[in-house]
Design a protein around this motif. Structure first.
Motif, short mmCIF file in Angstrom:
data_model
loop_
_atom_site.label_atom_id
_atom_site.label_comp_id
_atom_site.label_asym_id
_atom_site.label_seq_id
_atom_site.Cartn_x
_atom_site.Cartn_y
_atom_site.Cartn_z
N LYS A 135 1.25 -1.28 -0.28
CA LYS A 135 0.29 -0.18 0.40
C LYS A 135 1.22 1.68 0.16
O LYS A 135 2.43 0.97 0.60
CB LYS A 135 -1.14 0.19 1.09
CG LYS A 135 -1.69 -1.07 1.72
CD LYS A 135 -2.62 -1.94 0.27
CE LYS A 135 -3.74 -2.61 0.49
NZ LYS A 135 -4.28 -3.15 -0.59
N LYS A 136 0.26 2.05 -0.28
CA LYS A 136 1.03 3.42 -0.37
C LYS A 136 1.59 4.13 0.66
O LYS A 136 0.75 3.69 1.97
CB LYS A 136 0.14 4.64 -1.34
CG LYS A 136 0.69 5.58 -0.48
CD LYS A 136 -0.49 7.11 -1.04
CE LYS A 136 0.04 8.23 -0.52
NZ LYS A 136 -0.82 9.74 -0.93
N ASP A 290 -2.43 1.21 -7.99
CA ASP A 290 -2.58 -0.20 -8.64
C ASP A 290 -2.27 -0.87 -9.68
O ASP A 290 -2.19 -2.06 -9.76
CB ASP A 290 -4.12 -0.38 -8.65
CG ASP A 290 -5.27 -0.65 -9.36
OD1 ASP A 290 -4.33 0.25 -10.66
OD2 ASP A 290 -6.07 -0.97 -9.89
#
Length: 348
Positions: A135-136, A290
């Motif tokens: 994830k970021k 993504d």
């Protein structure tokens, strides 16, 4: 008969690895400097030297709230969508007279084909079944920069291989971190290159993007090595793509043993002035949107463009040109009077 069996096994391994679905791509050097925004955020002239690759938004602090994917204007990696940052310690040769020289690096060959690097390293993302992309804001660390005990390192995750061929395209040995691979850095004049492998944990607690030690939020699954990671423990149930770094240190020019130390010290050390037990790698996620999840879901492979995931590649000349000025300026090339630790580097 024994040699024939070994040759057949090696050929079978090469076929299996070449067929395994994984991303494997080149990242050239962005900068070599003494910064470490993961362990020493905000500090210039950190305790030891690193080589950094990836997105050019890399900086001294790397605030987790900032997304490298949107801040970077180029990447030194071959996939355009990958603005992540990857870094490791630097290998030095210590001469008999006590001076040090940074060991040059080359691209890596092997059964999947050669990769072109200008310094830097090769990055793998190896899935094992269905995986959840990072994830970021995600970041992690593999290994320990202060470890001096080889027995405390899992050789299946961090290792070195004596590469007896001067051609990196000639595959030597079996799968990474197996066979005669060692935690220690080889000290043998027959080594033309030394391959360093760093395998990161592939299991995540599913909650924390980082942890105070940059390791507790992730864990290794069952087994070890470049398999995509085994079954995850209940404490870290989310399976991630297994990240692996592969570095080829070209030690050919340091093969004259008469120039090696005679005081019992190691000829090859990392920039902490320690051996292979202190090998480590840092990772800051920075894929666009993504794109990494789509790459894992759609079977994207090696360093090839993958339209299903929106992955595009750039030529070596383009990613080689993505560089950054040192934020902690010092001359780290050529012969140095001492390892760049504490004081600024001084030419010999």
């Amino acid at each position: 008969m024994q040699w024939a069996t070994l040759a057949a096994a090696a050929a079978l391994f090469a076929q299996n690895v070449a067929a395994q679905q994984m991303l494997r791509f080149a990242c050239s050097q962005l900068v070599v400097e003494r910064t470490d925004p993961l362990v020493n955020p905000g500090m210039k002239y950190t305790p030891h030297l690193h080589q950094i690759v990836g997105g050019n938004s890399f900086n001294v602090t790397m605030d987790p709230a900032n997304d490298p994917a949107t801040l970077s204007t180029c990447t030194s990696c071959s996939f355009v969508q990958d603005k992540s940052n990857y870094w490791t310690a630097v290998m030095f040769f210590k001469a008999k007279n006590g001076t040090y020289h940074r060991v040059p690096q080359v691209g890596n060959g092997g059964p999947q084909g050669a990769l072109q690097n200008k310094g830097g390293l090769d990055v793998y993302y190896i899935p094992s079944g269905k995986v959840t992309a990072f994830k970021k804001g995600f970041r992690m660390l593999a290994g320990s920069a202060t470890n001096t005990d080889d027995s405390k390192v899992n050789k299946g995750n961090i290792c070195h291989r004596c590469w007896t061929s001067s051609n990196e395209n000639t595959f030597v040995g079996m799968q990474p971190c197996s066979g005669t691979d060692t935690v220690a850095i080889p000290a043998d004049t027959t080594c033309k290159m030394i391959r360093q492998t760093i395998v990161f944990p592939a299991c995540w607690d599913g909650k924390n993007l980082d942890s105070p030690d940059h390791q507790s939020h992730v864990a290794y699954g069952q087994g070890s090595g470049a398999t995509g990671g085994g079954a995850c423990p209940s404490t870290h149930p989310v399976k991630l793509p297994q990240v692996m770094y592969e570095l080829m240190w070209n030690v050919t020019t340091f093969a004259d043993k008469s120039q090696w130390p005679t005081d019992g010290s190691r000829p090859f050390v990392y920039s902490m002035n320690l051996g292979g037990s202190a090998a480590h790698g840092d990772y800051v996620f920075g894929w666009e949107g993504d794109s990494l999840q789509k790459a894992m879901d759609n079977g994207c492979t090696l360093n090839q463009a993958c339209p299903k995931a929106g992955l595009t590649t750039q030529p070596a000349a383009t990613y080689n040109a993505c560089n950054k000025k040192q934020q902690a300026p010092e001359d780290v090339d050529g012969w140095l009077k001492a390892m760049p630790m504490g004081e600024m580097a001084i030419k010999a």
